[in-house]
Design a protein around this motif. Structure first.
Motif, mmCIF file in Angstrom:
data_model
loop_
_atom_site.group_PDB
_atom_site.id
_atom_site.type_symbol
_atom_site.label_atom_id
_atom_site.label_comp_id
_atom_site.label_asym_id
_atom_site.label_seq_id
_atom_site.Cartn_x
_atom_site.Cartn_y
_atom_site.Cartn_z
ATOM 1 N N LEU A 152 17.049 48.955 18.398
ATOM 2 C CA LEU A 152 16.316 48.172 19.380
ATOM 3 C C LEU A 152 17.207 47.702 20.523
ATOM 4 N N ALA A 153 18.421 47.259 20.205
ATOM 5 C CA ALA A 153 19.324 46.755 21.245
ATOM 6 C C ALA A 153 20.766 46.984 20.815
ATOM 7 N N ASN A 154 21.632 47.311 21.789
ATOM 8 C CA ASN A 154 23.053 47.481 21.491
ATOM 9 C C ASN A 154 23.878 47.285 22.753
ATOM 10 N N LEU A 155 25.154 47.005 22.549
ATOM 11 C CA LEU A 155 26.123 46.888 23.638
ATOM 12 C C LEU A 155 26.832 48.223 23.757
ATOM 13 N N SER A 156 26.571 48.953 24.836
ATOM 14 C CA SER A 156 27.086 50.316 24.951
ATOM 15 C C SER A 156 28.531 50.371 25.427
ATOM 16 N N LYS A 157 28.918 49.501 26.354
ATOM 17 C CA LYS A 157 30.304 49.504 26.835
ATOM 18 C C LYS A 157 30.581 48.231 27.616
ATOM 19 N N MET A 158 31.874 47.973 27.824
ATOM 20 C CA MET A 158 32.321 46.832 28.617
ATOM 21 C C MET A 158 33.486 47.253 29.495
ATOM 22 N N ASP A 159 33.520 46.750 30.717
ATOM 23 C CA ASP A 159 34.670 46.983 31.583
ATOM 24 C C ASP A 159 34.962 45.724 32.388
ATOM 25 N N VAL A 160 36.123 45.682 33.016
ATOM 26 C CA VAL A 160 36.522 44.519 33.796
ATOM 27 C C VAL A 160 37.263 44.986 35.042
ATOM 28 N N VAL A 161 37.004 44.302 36.155
ATOM 29 C CA VAL A 161 37.725 44.539 37.408
ATOM 30 C C VAL A 161 38.579 43.310 37.682
ATOM 31 N N ILE A 162 39.898 43.510 37.807
ATOM 32 C CA ILE A 162 40.843 42.417 38.078
ATOM 33 C C ILE A 162 41.336 42.566 39.509
ATOM 34 N N LYS A 163 41.159 41.513 40.303
ATOM 35 C CA LYS A 163 41.543 41.564 41.714
ATOM 36 C C LYS A 163 41.741 40.163 42.260
ATOM 37 N N GLY A 165 43.404 37.465 41.534
ATOM 38 C CA GLY A 165 43.320 36.289 40.686
ATOM 39 C C GLY A 165 41.973 36.061 40.027
ATOM 40 N N TYR A 166 41.062 37.005 40.127
ATOM 41 C CA TYR A 166 39.750 36.887 39.484
ATOM 42 C C TYR A 166 39.468 38.140 38.655
ATOM 43 N N ALA A 167 38.638 37.962 37.636
ATOM 44 C CA ALA A 167 38.202 39.084 36.804
ATOM 45 C C ALA A 167 36.684 39.074 36.727
ATOM 46 N N LYS A 168 36.093 40.257 36.832
ATOM 47 C CA LYS A 168 34.639 40.402 36.707
ATOM 48 C C LYS A 168 34.365 41.324 35.528
ATOM 49 N N ILE A 169 33.855 40.741 34.441
ATOM 50 C CA ILE A 169 33.601 41.471 33.204
ATOM 51 C C ILE A 169 32.136 41.898 33.170
ATOM 52 N N THR A 170 31.889 43.180 32.962
ATOM 53 C CA THR A 170 30.527 43.711 32.919
ATOM 54 C C THR A 170 30.237 44.263 31.531
ATOM 55 N N ALA A 171 29.221 43.699 30.885
ATOM 56 C CA ALA A 171 28.758 44.192 29.586
ATOM 57 C C ALA A 171 27.453 44.948 29.798
ATOM 58 N N ASN A 172 27.413 46.189 29.368
ATOM 59 C CA ASN A 172 26.231 47.041 29.532
ATOM 60 C C ASN A 172 25.385 46.995 28.264
ATOM 61 N N LEU A 173 24.197 46.426 28.374
ATOM 62 C CA LEU A 173 23.278 46.289 27.252
ATOM 63 C C LEU A 173 22.170 47.324 27.366
ATOM 64 N N LYS A 174 21.708 47.824 26.218
ATOM 65 C CA LYS A 174 20.639 48.808 26.222
ATOM 66 C C LYS A 174 19.597 48.427 25.185
ATOM 67 N N PHE A 175 18.322 48.368 25.613
ATOM 68 C CA PHE A 175 17.214 48.027 24.746
ATOM 69 C C PHE A 175 16.290 49.237 24.589
ATOM 70 N N LEU A 176 15.918 49.516 23.341
ATOM 71 C CA LEU A 176 14.998 50.623 23.030
ATOM 72 C C LEU A 176 15.504 51.965 23.552
ATOM 73 N N ASN A 177 16.806 52.031 23.778
ATOM 74 C CA ASN A 177 17.431 53.257 24.294
ATOM 75 C C ASN A 177 16.853 53.699 25.630
ATOM 76 N N ALA A 178 16.187 52.781 26.339
ATOM 77 C CA ALA A 178 15.538 53.138 27.602
ATOM 78 C C ALA A 178 15.724 52.086 28.683
ATOM 79 N N VAL A 184 27.117 40.121 33.719
ATOM 80 C CA VAL A 184 28.368 40.079 34.468
ATOM 81 C C VAL A 184 28.943 38.672 34.396
ATOM 82 N N LEU A 185 30.168 38.555 33.897
ATOM 83 C CA LEU A 185 30.877 37.282 33.816
ATOM 84 C C LEU A 185 32.027 37.287 34.816
ATOM 85 N N THR A 186 32.110 36.244 35.636
ATOM 86 C CA THR A 186 33.215 36.098 36.579
ATOM 87 C C THR A 186 34.166 35.019 36.062
#
Length: 297
Positions: A152-163, A165-178, A184-186
């Motif tokens: 039904l739901a899963n976390l497919s991947k995570m990445d972060v951009v560091i620039k 003095g700040y970091a932007k973390i992106t978590a990719n969520l997928k529901f029902l595979n569709a 996005v956390l700053t």
């Protein structure tokens, strides 16, 4: 052998006389492939000289080969353990976890960057390969997996951009595979020493979901169609606000300390206050263009 073959490419000066009818230009433009071959041979010669004249050169070479081997071994261990998805869904076995951690320790002792918190290698886009139990990302993933089944739901991947003095973390969520959604956390990063940094969470944004209509179950297509029509009928200010996602101001309510235990141009390893490691690999490696080179003799 490499030095001899290079010398054979250059005309012999001793065979020339003042009456020779041949003239040699001071600048020779060589094709890129030729230059590369020459450069490789020169490097071989230089390495041979260094190894024979500098006592520590062979030891430095051996340590570098050990470091590259340790990197490859760690990446293979990630693959054998099932990767990021297996880790966040709890499918990684204890044997696989201890194997990965053993290889992390082996690579950390070969860290080539003495002051990683101020190194230019730190900035860029990184992909999470391994996250520890104290990581906010793994906490969110486990919370998600406990509330919903993996189908039904899963976390497919995570990445972060560091620039800057700040970091932007992106978590990719997928529901029902569709239905795909991004959280996005700053965070603000503060250097507290050559190895230690502080991370303060300043803002969270839950972006508007995107729907893959080809993979969505038939029983949900009617519901999603009604939701899309309702969205179009909303007043413009509300529709713009919803389409821009839901913003959660954090204002430094959450923070953590971490230490960078390894950093090079491809791999970043950090440890939190409990010593739990997180391993990231760079996503934005760029190859500079190679131009023709002029050699002057």
């Amino acid at each position: 052998m490499a030095c001899c073959s290079i010398q054979s490419m250059v005309p012999s000066i001793s065979g020339l006389t003042s009456s020779s009818s041949f003239s040699y230009p001071s600048v020779i433009v060589l094709p890129v492939k030729c230059v590369k071959r020459i450069a490789k041979k020169l490097e071989v010669c230089r390495a041979m000289v260094q190894q024979t004249s500098v006592p520590g050169a062979s030891a430095t070479y051996a340590k570098e080969m050990e470091r590259l081997s340790a990197k490859e071994s760690l990446l293979l261990a990630f693959k054998d353990a099932g990767g990021f998805e297996a880790l966040v869904t709890g499918k990684t076995s204890d044997m696989q976890k201890i194997d990965v951690n053993e290889r992390i320790v082996g690579l950390e002792r070969l860290n080539p960057t003495p002051r990683p918190t101020t190194s230019p290698f730190l900035e860029g886009r990184w992909n999470f390969e391994w996250i520890g139990y104290g990581s906010p990302g793994l906490f969110a993933a486990r919370l998600l997996s406990e509330r919903f089944p993996a189908t039904l739901a899963n976390l497919s991947k995570m990445d972060v951009v560091i620039k800057d003095g700040y970091a932007k973390i992106t978590a990719n969520l997928k529901f029902l595979n569709a239905i795909e959604n991004k959280l996005v956390l700053t965070t603000k990063l503060t250097v507290e020493g050559p190895l230690r940094m502080k991370e303060e969470y300043t803002e969270g944004v839950l972006e508007t979901p995107t729907v893959d209509e080809e993979t969505i179950p038939e029983q949900l297509k009617g519901f999603l169609g009604q939701a899309a029509n309702t969205m179009q009928q909303l007043p413009a200010p509300i529709k713009d606000a919803v389409s821009g996602g839901f913003t959660i101001p954090l204002n430094g309510a959450f923070e953590r300390l971490f230490m960078i235990s390894y950093l090079d141009e491809e791999i970043l390893i950090i440890r939190d206050t409990a010593g739990v490691p997180e391993v990231l690999t760079r996503l934005d490696v760029a190859q500079p263009p190679v131009d023709p080179i002029e050699l002057t003799f």
